[in-house]
Design a protein around this motif. Structure first.
Motif, short mmCIF file in Angstrom:
data_model
loop_
_atom_site.label_atom_id
_atom_site.label_comp_id
_atom_site.label_asym_id
_atom_site.label_seq_id
_atom_site.Cartn_x
_atom_site.Cartn_y
_atom_site.Cartn_z
N THR A 28 40.30 31.25 31.38
CA THR A 28 40.55 32.51 30.75
C THR A 28 40.41 33.70 31.48
N GLN A 29 41.40 34.54 31.69
CA GLN A 29 41.37 35.73 32.73
C GLN A 29 40.49 36.70 32.21
N VAL A 30 39.67 37.26 32.95
CA VAL A 30 38.77 38.53 33.00
C VAL A 30 39.29 39.36 34.03
N THR A 64 36.31 40.17 38.42
CA THR A 64 37.63 39.69 38.07
C THR A 64 37.98 38.40 38.55
N ALA A 65 38.24 37.63 37.72
CA ALA A 65 38.67 36.22 38.06
C ALA A 65 39.02 35.23 36.95
N VAL A 66 39.63 34.17 36.87
CA VAL A 66 39.84 33.33 35.76
C VAL A 66 38.47 32.36 35.86
N GLN A 126 37.31 31.88 39.62
CA GLN A 126 38.21 31.76 40.73
C GLN A 126 39.04 32.91 40.76
N ALA A 127 38.87 33.83 41.70
CA ALA A 127 39.66 34.97 42.02
C ALA A 127 40.98 34.68 42.87
N PRO A 128 41.78 35.58 42.83
CA PRO A 128 42.95 35.34 43.50
C PRO A 128 42.52 35.42 45.02
N GLY A 131 30.73 28.94 41.42
CA GLY A 131 29.99 28.59 40.41
C GLY A 131 29.09 29.75 40.08
N VAL A 132 29.12 29.83 38.65
CA VAL A 132 28.69 31.27 37.75
C VAL A 132 27.24 30.94 37.36
#
Length: 128
Positions: A122-124, A92-94, A39-41, A47-48
């Motif tokens: 976890t943040q990427v 970029t997302a959690v 989930q990005a801001p 789903g990945v």
């Protein structure tokens, strides 16, 4: 007490790689399908990838990550991994891993509906 926890996030430049881990305790991870979501801001959860239970013979990837991400299991470590390569700023997302509520299925889905047990994320961050 059952628990799953993600790790391995961080900051990386475009084109770089990261490996995320989803470690389980209190239950056998291989008994369940496991999904990775992000989930990005300001955006909805996406789903990945997912991997089935019972040996993980079935995997699935979203079109946005296909060919760049690889999901796998290490049953001895009770852990599922998401190897991410050729990372892009749009990644970029959690990132969250989750457990399907239905045990012993040799299928998986990146629809979040069946998943009822989630990690904290976890943040990427992919940025130059």
């Amino acid at each position: 007490q059952s628990r799953i926890a993600e790790s391995g996030g961080g900051s990386v430049q475009p084109g770089g790689s990261l490996r995320l881990s989803c470690a389980a305790s209190g239950f056998t991870l291989d008994s369940f399908a496991i999904g990775w979501f992000r989930q990005a801001p300001g955006k909805e959860r996406e789903g990945v990838s997912c991997i089935s239970g019972r040996g993980g013979s079935v995997t699935y990837y979203s079109d946005s990550v296909k060919g760049r991400f690889t999901i796998s299991r290490n049953n001895a470590k009770n852990t599922v991994y998401l190897q991410m390569s050729s990372l892009e700023p749009e990644d970029t997302a959690v990132y969250y891993c989750a457990r399907d509520r239905r045990p012993y299925l040799n299928i998986c889905t990146i629809d979040g509906g069946p998943y009822n047990f989630w990690g904290q994320g976890t943040q990427v961050t992919v940025s130059s």
